[in-house]
Design a protein around this motif. Sequence first.
Motif, PDB file in Angstrom:
ATOM      1  N   ALA A  19       0.841  -1.209   0.000  1.00  0.00           N
ATOM      2  CA  ALA A  19       0.000   0.000   0.000  1.00  0.00           C
ATOM      3  C   ALA A  19       0.872   1.254   0.000  1.00  0.00           C
ATOM      4  O   ALA A  19       0.598   2.219  -0.711  1.00  0.00           O
ATOM      5  CB  ALA A  19      -0.938   0.001   1.207  1.00  0.00           C
ATOM      6  N   GLU A  20       1.943   1.230   0.777  1.00  0.00           N
ATOM      7  CA  GLU A  20       2.850   2.381   0.824  1.00  0.00           C
ATOM      8  C   GLU A  20       3.614   2.533  -0.488  1.00  0.00           C
ATOM      9  O   GLU A  20       3.817   3.645  -0.968  1.00  0.00           O
ATOM     10  CB  GLU A  20       3.823   2.250   2.002  1.00  0.00           C
ATOM     11  CG  GLU A  20       4.743   3.422   2.181  1.00  0.00           C
ATOM     12  CD  GLU A  20       4.041   4.729   2.519  1.00  0.00           C
ATOM     13  OE1 GLU A  20       4.699   5.791   2.391  1.00  0.00           O
ATOM     14  OE2 GLU A  20       2.862   4.728   2.898  1.00  0.00           O
ATOM     15  N   VAL A  21       4.019   1.433  -1.089  1.00  0.00           N
ATOM     16  CA  VAL A  21       4.688   1.465  -2.393  1.00  0.00           C
ATOM     17  C   VAL A  21       3.769   2.124  -3.418  1.00  0.00           C
ATOM     18  O   VAL A  21       4.198   2.989  -4.194  1.00  0.00           O
ATOM     19  CB  VAL A  21       5.095   0.037  -2.822  1.00  0.00           C
ATOM     20  CG1 VAL A  21       5.372  -0.051  -4.304  1.00  0.00           C
ATOM     21  CG2 VAL A  21       6.304  -0.423  -2.032  1.00  0.00           C
ATOM     22  N   CYS A  22       2.514   1.745  -3.427  1.00  0.00           N
ATOM     23  CA  CYS A  22       1.547   2.348  -4.357  1.00  0.00           C
ATOM     24  C   CYS A  22       1.340   3.820  -4.047  1.00  0.00           C
ATOM     25  O   CYS A  22       1.295   4.650  -4.964  1.00  0.00           O
ATOM     26  CB  CYS A  22       0.226   1.589  -4.308  1.00  0.00           C
ATOM     27  SG  CYS A  22       0.332  -0.096  -4.945  1.00  0.00           S
ATOM     28  N   ARG A  23       1.234   4.167  -2.772  1.00  0.00           N
ATOM     29  CA  ARG A  23       1.039   5.558  -2.378  1.00  0.00           C
ATOM     30  C   ARG A  23       2.197   6.433  -2.846  1.00  0.00           C
ATOM     31  O   ARG A  23       2.012   7.569  -3.272  1.00  0.00           O
ATOM     32  CB  ARG A  23       0.880   5.672  -0.860  1.00  0.00           C
ATOM     33  CG  ARG A  23       0.420   7.057  -0.395  1.00  0.00           C
ATOM     34  CD  ARG A  23       0.439   7.203   1.106  1.00  0.00           C
ATOM     35  NE  ARG A  23       1.785   7.261   1.635  1.00  0.00           N
ATOM     36  CZ  ARG A  23       2.615   8.315   1.517  1.00  0.00           C
ATOM     37  NH1 ARG A  23       2.235   9.380   0.860  1.00  0.00           N
ATOM     38  NH2 ARG A  23       3.825   8.287   2.042  1.00  0.00           N
ATOM     39  N   LEU A  47       8.004 -13.753  -6.280  1.00  0.00           N
ATOM     40  CA  LEU A  47       6.879 -13.049  -6.894  1.00  0.00           C
ATOM     41  C   LEU A  47       7.191 -11.567  -7.045  1.00  0.00           C
ATOM     42  O   LEU A  47       7.601 -10.916  -6.094  1.00  0.00           O
ATOM     43  CB  LEU A  47       5.632 -13.168  -6.014  1.00  0.00           C
ATOM     44  CG  LEU A  47       5.079 -14.556  -5.772  1.00  0.00           C
ATOM     45  CD1 LEU A  47       3.965 -14.487  -4.749  1.00  0.00           C
ATOM     46  CD2 LEU A  47       4.587 -15.142  -7.069  1.00  0.00           C
ATOM     47  N   LYS A  48       7.010 -11.041  -8.230  1.00  0.00           N
ATOM     48  CA  LYS A  48       7.113  -9.603  -8.451  1.00  0.00           C
ATOM     49  C   LYS A  48       5.683  -9.081  -8.460  1.00  0.00           C
ATOM     50  O   LYS A  48       4.872  -9.485  -9.289  1.00  0.00           O
ATOM     51  CB  LYS A  48       7.802  -9.291  -9.772  1.00  0.00           C
ATOM     52  CG  LYS A  48       7.986  -7.809 -10.000  1.00  0.00           C
ATOM     53  CD  LYS A  48       8.805  -7.551 -11.251  1.00  0.00           C
ATOM     54  CE  LYS A  48       9.075  -6.074 -11.401  1.00  0.00           C
ATOM     55  NZ  LYS A  48       9.875  -5.798 -12.597  1.00  0.00           N
ATOM     56  N   ILE A  49       5.370  -8.205  -7.526  1.00  0.00           N
ATOM     57  CA  ILE A  49       4.021  -7.680  -7.380  1.00  0.00           C
ATOM     58  C   ILE A  49       4.058  -6.218  -7.800  1.00  0.00           C
ATOM     59  O   ILE A  49       4.607  -5.367  -7.107  1.00  0.00           O
ATOM     60  CB  ILE A  49       3.534  -7.836  -5.925  1.00  0.00           C
ATOM     61  CG1 ILE A  49       3.664  -9.305  -5.503  1.00  0.00           C
ATOM     62  CG2 ILE A  49       2.100  -7.338  -5.792  1.00  0.00           C
ATOM     63  CD1 ILE A  49       3.565  -9.535  -4.026  1.00  0.00           C
ATOM     64  N   LYS A  50       3.497  -5.938  -8.972  1.00  0.00           N
ATOM     65  CA  LYS A  50       3.581  -4.608  -9.557  1.00  0.00           C
ATOM     66  C   LYS A  50       2.429  -3.713  -9.119  1.00  0.00           C
ATOM     67  O   LYS A  50       1.310  -4.169  -8.950  1.00  0.00           O
ATOM     68  CB  LYS A  50       3.565  -4.699 -11.077  1.00  0.00           C
ATOM     69  CG  LYS A  50       4.802  -5.316 -11.657  1.00  0.00           C
ATOM     70  CD  LYS A  50       4.728  -5.263 -13.159  1.00  0.00           C
ATOM     71  CE  LYS A  50       6.035  -5.632 -13.795  1.00  0.00           C
ATOM     72  NZ  LYS A  50       5.981  -5.436 -15.246  1.00  0.00           N
ATOM     73  N   ASN A  51       2.738  -2.447  -8.993  1.00  0.00           N
ATOM     74  CA  ASN A  51       1.747  -1.421  -8.727  1.00  0.00           C
ATOM     75  C   ASN A  51       1.005  -1.170 -10.039  1.00  0.00           C
ATOM     76  O   ASN A  51       1.589  -0.681 -10.997  1.00  0.00           O
ATOM     77  CB  ASN A  51       2.463  -0.149  -8.247  1.00  0.00           C
ATOM     78  CG  ASN A  51       1.561   1.047  -8.126  1.00  0.00           C
ATOM     79  OD1 ASN A  51       0.364   0.985  -8.385  1.00  0.00           O
ATOM     80  ND2 ASN A  51       2.143   2.162  -7.745  1.00  0.00           N
ATOM     81  N   PRO A  52      -0.277  -1.492 -10.122  1.00  0.00           N
ATOM     82  CA  PRO A  52      -0.999  -1.331 -11.385  1.00  0.00           C
ATOM     83  C   PRO A  52      -1.172   0.127 -11.809  1.00  0.00           C
ATOM     84  O   PRO A  52      -1.439   0.399 -12.977  1.00  0.00           O
ATOM     85  CB  PRO A  52      -2.358  -1.981 -11.111  1.00  0.00           C
ATOM     86  CG  PRO A  52      -2.520  -1.939  -9.638  1.00  0.00           C
ATOM     87  CD  PRO A  52      -1.130  -2.028  -9.063  1.00  0.00           C
TER      88      PRO A  52
END
Length: 66
Positions: A19-23, A47-52
Motif C-alpha cells: 500500500a505504501e509502495v503504491c502511495r 513473486l514480483k508484485i507490480k503497482n498497477p
Amino acid sequence: MRLSVSADHVRRRGCDLFAEVCRQDLEGIVAKPANEAYDPAAMPGWLKIKNPEYSQARDRHELFER
C-alpha cells in the motif's frame, strides 16, 4: 510507514508495504519465502508484485516490442 527506495526486508507487513509502495508511486515489490537466502538463481520462485497504477509504466510496452 516511510520507505527507502530499496528496503532490505519487511516481515509480516507485506500488505502495508505494498500500500505504501503504491502511495509513493513506486513500481512494486518482490516477495520470497522468509527462510530463503538471496540467490539470483532462485528468482523464478519469487513473486514480483507490480503497482498497477505506476505512472512510469504507462505506454512503456512499446519499448519492449520487437
